[in-house]
Design a protein around this motif. Structure first.
Motif, PDB file in Angstrom:
ATOM      1  N   GLU A  44       0.821  -1.213   0.000  1.00 10.38           N
ATOM      2  CA  GLU A  44       0.000   0.000   0.000  1.00 10.38           C
ATOM      3  C   GLU A  44       0.851   1.257   0.000  1.00 10.38           C
ATOM      4  O   GLU A  44       0.366   2.347  -0.286  1.00 10.38           O
ATOM      5  N   ASP A  45       2.158   1.112   0.303  1.00 11.58           N
ATOM      6  CA  ASP A  45       3.022   2.285   0.309  1.00 11.58           C
ATOM      7  C   ASP A  45       3.383   2.730  -1.101  1.00 11.58           C
ATOM      8  O   ASP A  45       3.773   3.871  -1.308  1.00 11.58           O
ATOM      9  N   GLY A  46       3.321   1.827  -2.055  1.00  4.01           N
ATOM     10  CA  GLY A  46       3.604   2.178  -3.449  1.00  4.01           C
ATOM     11  C   GLY A  46       5.041   2.592  -3.682  1.00  4.01           C
ATOM     12  O   GLY A  46       5.359   3.769  -3.698  1.00  4.01           O
ATOM     13  N   LEU A  47       5.939   1.619  -3.874  1.00  7.44           N
ATOM     14  CA  LEU A  47       7.348   1.951  -4.058  1.00  7.44           C
ATOM     15  C   LEU A  47       7.635   2.509  -5.442  1.00  7.44           C
ATOM     16  O   LEU A  47       8.564   3.273  -5.625  1.00  7.44           O
ATOM     17  N   GLY A  48       6.863   2.086  -6.448  1.00  6.85           N
ATOM     18  CA  GLY A  48       7.106   2.581  -7.794  1.00  6.85           C
ATOM     19  C   GLY A  48       8.350   2.007  -8.429  1.00  6.85           C
ATOM     20  O   GLY A  48       8.984   2.663  -9.255  1.00  6.85           O
ATOM     21  N   ILE A  49       8.761   0.798  -8.067  1.00  4.07           N
ATOM     22  CA  ILE A  49       9.914   0.142  -8.670  1.00  4.07           C
ATOM     23  C   ILE A  49       9.390  -0.977  -9.568  1.00  4.07           C
ATOM     24  O   ILE A  49       8.608  -1.822  -9.132  1.00  4.07           O
ATOM     25  N   SER A  50       9.797  -0.976 -10.797  1.00  4.40           N
ATOM     26  CA  SER A  50       9.239  -1.922 -11.748  1.00  4.40           C
ATOM     27  C   SER A  50       9.724  -3.339 -11.472  1.00  4.40           C
ATOM     28  O   SER A  50      10.793  -3.551 -10.896  1.00  4.40           O
ATOM     29  N   ARG A  51       8.919  -4.286 -11.916  1.00  5.77           N
ATOM     30  CA  ARG A  51       9.279  -5.694 -11.749  1.00  5.77           C
ATOM     31  C   ARG A  51      10.580  -6.000 -12.496  1.00  5.77           C
ATOM     32  O   ARG A  51      11.435  -6.743 -11.995  1.00  5.77           O
ATOM     33  N   ARG A  52      10.736  -5.465 -13.690  1.00  4.27           N
ATOM     34  CA  ARG A  52      11.955  -5.726 -14.455  1.00  4.27           C
ATOM     35  C   ARG A  52      13.186  -5.237 -13.706  1.00  4.27           C
ATOM     36  O   ARG A  52      14.212  -5.935 -13.643  1.00  4.27           O
ATOM     37  N   ASP A  53      13.090  -4.040 -13.136  1.00  5.09           N
ATOM     38  CA  ASP A  53      14.235  -3.514 -12.390  1.00  5.09           C
ATOM     39  C   ASP A  53      14.537  -4.364 -11.167  1.00  5.09           C
ATOM     40  O   ASP A  53      15.699  -4.609 -10.832  1.00  5.09           O
ATOM     41  N   MET A  54      13.498  -4.834 -10.495  1.00  8.81           N
ATOM     42  CA  MET A  54      13.725  -5.685  -9.331  1.00  8.81           C
ATOM     43  C   MET A  54      14.406  -6.989  -9.739  1.00  8.81           C
ATOM     44  O   MET A  54      15.333  -7.456  -9.073  1.00  8.81           O
ATOM     45  N   LYS A  55      13.963  -7.578 -10.839  1.00  5.86           N
ATOM     46  CA  LYS A  55      14.581  -8.823 -11.310  1.00  5.86           C
ATOM     47  C   LYS A  55      16.042  -8.594 -11.681  1.00  5.86           C
ATOM     48  O   LYS A  55      16.906  -9.439 -11.395  1.00  5.86           O
ATOM     49  N   ASP A  56      16.318  -7.482 -12.340  1.00  6.47           N
ATOM     50  CA  ASP A  56      17.706  -7.183 -12.704  1.00  6.47           C
ATOM     51  C   ASP A  56      18.581  -7.000 -11.464  1.00  6.47           C
ATOM     52  O   ASP A  56      19.721  -7.471 -11.415  1.00  6.47           O
ATOM     53  N   MET A  57      18.046  -6.320 -10.464  1.00 12.66           N
ATOM     54  CA  MET A  57      18.833  -6.092  -9.251  1.00 12.66           C
ATOM     55  C   MET A  57      19.056  -7.390  -8.475  1.00 12.66           C
ATOM     56  O   MET A  57      20.135  -7.620  -7.929  1.00 12.66           O
ATOM     57  N   ILE A  58      18.050  -8.248  -8.426  1.00 14.12           N
ATOM     58  CA  ILE A  58      18.209  -9.536  -7.751  1.00 14.12           C
ATOM     59  C   ILE A  58      19.239 -10.388  -8.483  1.00 14.12           C
ATOM     60  O   ILE A  58      20.071 -11.062  -7.873  1.00 14.12           O
ATOM     61  N   ALA A  59      19.194 -10.364  -9.815  1.00 12.97           N
ATOM     62  CA  ALA A  59      20.174 -11.118 -10.597  1.00 12.97           C
ATOM     63  C   ALA A  59      21.584 -10.595 -10.365  1.00 12.97           C
ATOM     64  O   ALA A  59      22.545 -11.371 -10.280  1.00 12.97           O
ATOM     65  N   LEU A  60      21.714  -9.267 -10.249  1.00 16.12           N
ATOM     66  CA  LEU A  60      23.018  -8.689  -9.945  1.00 16.12           C
ATOM     67  C   LEU A  60      23.477  -9.090  -8.541  1.00 16.12           C
ATOM     68  O   LEU A  60      24.664  -9.344  -8.313  1.00 16.12           O
ATOM     69  N   PHE A  61      22.549  -9.145  -7.616  1.00 16.41           N
ATOM     70  CA  PHE A  61      22.896  -9.574  -6.265  1.00 16.41           C
ATOM     71  C   PHE A  61      23.438 -11.005  -6.293  1.00 16.41           C
ATOM     72  O   PHE A  61      24.433 -11.312  -5.637  1.00 16.41           O
ATOM     73  N   GLN A  62      22.777 -11.854  -7.070  1.00 12.91           N
ATOM     74  CA  GLN A  62      23.246 -13.232  -7.178  1.00 12.91           C
ATOM     75  C   GLN A  62      24.658 -13.283  -7.756  1.00 12.91           C
ATOM     76  O   GLN A  62      25.519 -14.027  -7.286  1.00 12.91           O
ATOM     77  N   GLN A  63      24.901 -12.483  -8.770  1.00 14.44           N
ATOM     78  CA  GLN A  63      26.194 -12.493  -9.443  1.00 14.44           C
ATOM     79  C   GLN A  63      27.295 -11.884  -8.575  1.00 14.44           C
ATOM     80  O   GLN A  63      28.403 -12.431  -8.482  1.00 14.44           O
ATOM     81  N   ARG A  64      26.991 -10.782  -7.910  1.00  7.36           N
ATOM     82  CA  ARG A  64      28.037 -10.009  -7.246  1.00  7.36           C
ATOM     83  C   ARG A  64      28.220 -10.355  -5.767  1.00  7.36           C
ATOM     84  O   ARG A  64      29.350 -10.329  -5.259  1.00  7.36           O
ATOM     85  N   HIS A  65      27.134 -10.635  -5.074  1.00 10.95           N
ATOM     86  CA  HIS A  65      27.203 -10.735  -3.618  1.00 10.95           C
ATOM     87  C   HIS A  65      27.062 -12.149  -3.067  1.00 10.95           C
ATOM     88  O   HIS A  65      27.630 -12.442  -2.012  1.00 10.95           O
ATOM     89  N   VAL A  66      26.298 -12.986  -3.736  1.00 15.71           N
ATOM     90  CA  VAL A  66      26.083 -14.345  -3.222  1.00 15.71           C
ATOM     91  C   VAL A  66      27.399 -15.101  -3.019  1.00 15.71           C
ATOM     92  O   VAL A  66      27.521 -15.867  -2.051  1.00 15.71           O
ATOM     93  N   PRO A  67      28.428 -14.921  -3.876  1.00 19.57           N
ATOM     94  CA  PRO A  67      29.692 -15.621  -3.613  1.00 19.57           C
ATOM     95  C   PRO A  67      30.290 -15.321  -2.243  1.00 19.57           C
ATOM     96  O   PRO A  67      31.099 -16.110  -1.743  1.00 19.57           O
ATOM     97  N   TYR A  68      29.898 -14.197  -1.635  1.00 19.08           N
ATOM     98  CA  TYR A  68      30.447 -13.824  -0.332  1.00 19.08           C
ATOM     99  C   TYR A  68      29.498 -14.150   0.818  1.00 19.08           C
ATOM    100  O   TYR A  68      29.799 -13.846   1.972  1.00 19.08           O
ATOM    101  N   ILE A  69      28.345 -14.744   0.525  1.00 17.92           N
ATOM    102  CA  ILE A  69      27.411 -15.169   1.568  1.00 17.92           C
ATOM    103  C   ILE A  69      27.247 -16.667   1.400  1.00 17.92           C
ATOM    104  O   ILE A  69      26.384 -17.140   0.654  1.00 17.92           O
ATOM    105  N   ALA A  70      28.042 -17.429   2.104  1.00 12.00           N
ATOM    106  CA  ALA A  70      28.178 -18.862   1.826  1.00 12.00           C
ATOM    107  C   ALA A  70      26.901 -19.644   2.066  1.00 12.00           C
ATOM    108  O   ALA A  70      26.763 -20.765   1.579  1.00 12.00           O
ATOM    109  N   VAL A  71      25.949 -19.087   2.770  1.00 10.57           N
ATOM    110  CA  VAL A  71      24.781 -19.859   3.159  1.00 10.57           C
ATOM    111  C   VAL A  71      23.747 -19.996   2.047  1.00 10.57           C
ATOM    112  O   VAL A  71      22.877 -20.865   2.097  1.00 10.57           O
TER     113      VAL A  71
END
Length: 525
Positions: A44-71
């Motif tokens: 209900e707060d309405g972030l205004g962030i598109s689904r495509r942008d969220m998917k791209d950012m999550i994919a970048l998180f997987q690529q860049r940060h997941v290697p450093y979070i072993a769990v």
């Protein structure tokens, strides 16, 4: 370092400017690229962030940060739409962290802050045990935020660092509290029952997932304690010690999280060594100034720990040398060896006659260990170095930690070290690398790297002044390395380096407690 499969390439996010966000907030939920209120955790707060942008950012998180979070497992990121629709807290946390490294990321983080700030608050009100997936979704979101929060010493007041940041110590407390609410400390019993029942693939069981998160939180607590000089909030117990027996059942290199298992094993070496000398394990405590440590006992314990670490390397080296992420274990091993060796230096007491042969050996060994830690980032390939910008704060502080020790050692014992120039060069290279990898001037690597560079120059100038002073003294030969004669160690060096100690106690090394206080090592102080 290899990128994970399925990760998207960096994507510029023009739709995330403030003006665009305001315009998008009026778009109807039927827009397929807009996260609809029904799909949002607090929609209900309405972030205004598109689904495509969220998917791209999550994919970048997987690529860049997941290697450093072993769990985390790669399988958890195969369906990004499912994460956005059914694990929105996890999705928001990943986008929040990723945005820090993107153009316009500050505005994105400000937009996400109302959502992510609710995540640690939910720890105290969420119903647990009803749906395992819901429990783990909140835990995964906490893990992301906790791993990438700005780490600061608890003695320093939180910085008013903008509208988009969460406080590290609050997230740490929330993550550990939630682990207790989920009874993760009892997960080892559940896992042993599942393994005894031979219930298929053990890596997919809830008990295994719960146990690995318990190990991860212990690991985080361990490193936080080291780099802030504070007692660990999670101590070794039977659930942690069970890791060795578990590895015997799973095989030498489990499917995942291999790095985490190897890191916990080396922590246990420290814990086992300290049973004979409790202060060795209680690194947050300063030595008793009224007592003199038994240096021969200390040396014997450190040699025993060295042999245990060598055995650990022999066990894990095939994995370290063959897997892209295996080198991270080498980093853990180097730093553990340095921390153990530093105990002899913390307990060092010198007489008016100067250092004994054993003390010189202990000092040089610790200096070598510190240089060995710095060599890890400095000897990475170009792409591997670039990837280091996405590590968490603890890794940056560990580098700074070793740099501070080397500068302190060169300041206090310039005549006893045979490689002062090499030490200063390594500190300079490490500091320059931190500055180069920083995403902006407010990023901790830039702040600490710049601070260290200034201190290197200050120390170089002081050492050069001392060298010129000694050249005017009789019976002093000119050395090719930057060294002082024994006469300069003590009162003369204190005068020549006056002001250097005060520089270290400024607010410059934000994230480090001033535990390397070498003023106690000078006679008569």
């Amino acid at each position: 370092m290899e990128a994970n499969s399925g990760a998207a390439s960096p994507h510029i996010l023009p739709s995330l400017s403030l003006r665009k966000r305001k315009r998008q907030s009026a778009v109807t939920p039927e827009n397929p690229f807009l996260l609809s209120p029904a799909q949002s955790y607090r929609g209900e707060d309405g972030l205004g962030i598109s689904r495509r942008d969220m998917k791209d950012m999550i994919a970048l998180f997987q690529q860049r940060h997941v290697p450093y979070i072993a769990v985390f497992r790669a399988q958890e990121f195969q369906d990004l739409d499912y994460i956005i629709d059914h694990e929105p807290r996890f999705a928001y946390a990943m986008c929040y962290v990723t945005a820090r490294y993107l153009p316009g990321g500050k505005e994105i983080r400000e937009a996400l802050l109302p959502e992510v700030s609710l995540i640690p608050k939910d720890v105290y009100t969420a119903k647990v045990g009803v749906h395992h997936d819901d429990d783990m979704c909140l835990l995964k979101a906490l893990t992301v935020l906790y791993a990438y929060a700005d780490l600061t010493p608890p003695s320093q007041a939180a910085r008013p660092s903008g509208k988009e940041n969460l406080l590290y110590w609050s997230l740490k407390s929330a993550a550990e509290m939630y682990a207790f609410r989920l009874s993760l400390h009892r997960s080892i019993q559940e896992l042993k029952l599942d393994m005894a029942a031979n219930s298929g693939n053990i890596y997919t069981t809830k008990s295994f997932q719960r146990y690995t998160y318990w190990l991860f939180l212990y690991s985080m607590s361990h490193y936080c304690s080291l780099v802030t000089g504070t007692p660990p909030t999670m101590r070794v117990d039977l659930s942690i010690r069970a890791i060795s027996g578990l590895l015997d059942q799973l095989g030498r290199y489990p499917e995942y999280p291999t790095n985490l298992f190897g890191a916990v094993e080396i922590y246990l070496i420290w814990e086992q060594t300290s049973t004979a000398h409790p202060q060795l394990g209680e690194w947050w405590c300063l030595p008793d100034p009224t007592e003199r440590a038994n240096e021969d006992l200390t040396e014997s314990l450190l040699n025993e720990a060295d042999r245990a670490i060598d055995e650990w390397y022999a066990k894990w080296w095939p994995y370290m040398s063959s897997e892209p992420r295996g080198s991270f274990l080498d980093y853990h091993g180097r730093f553990t060896r340095f921390c153990l060796a530093s105990y002899a230096i913390k307990c060092l007491r010198i007489s008016s006659e100067g250092l004994t042969q054993l003390q010189r050996s202990q000092l040089q060994r610790c200096v070598s260990c510190a240089n060995h830690v710095l060599e890890f980032p400095l000897t990475r390939g170009t792409i591997e170095k670039d990837n280091l910008r996405y590590v968490d704060d603890a890794a940056c502080i560990i580098v700074s930690f070793c740099c501070v020790f080397l500068l302190s050692a060169c300041q206090a014992f310039p005549s006893e070290l045979v490689n002062v120039s090499e030490c200063l060069e390594n500190v300079t290279d490490a500091a320059n690398l931190m500055v180069e990898l920083a995403i902006n001037q407010d990023h901790k690597p830039h702040y600490q790297g710049s601070f260290l560079l200034k201190r290197v120059e200050t120390l170089k100038a002081a050492l050069e002044m001392s060298r010129l002073h000694e050249q005017h003294e009789p019976n002093v030969t000119d050395n090719s390395d930057v060294r002082l004669s024994p006469a300069a160690t003590g009162e003369n060096s204190k005068l020549l380096l006056e002001g250097f100690d005060q520089l270290f106690h400024e607010d410059g090394l934000f994230g480090l407690e001033p535990i390397w206080d070498f003023s106690m090592l000078f006679p008569g102080t």
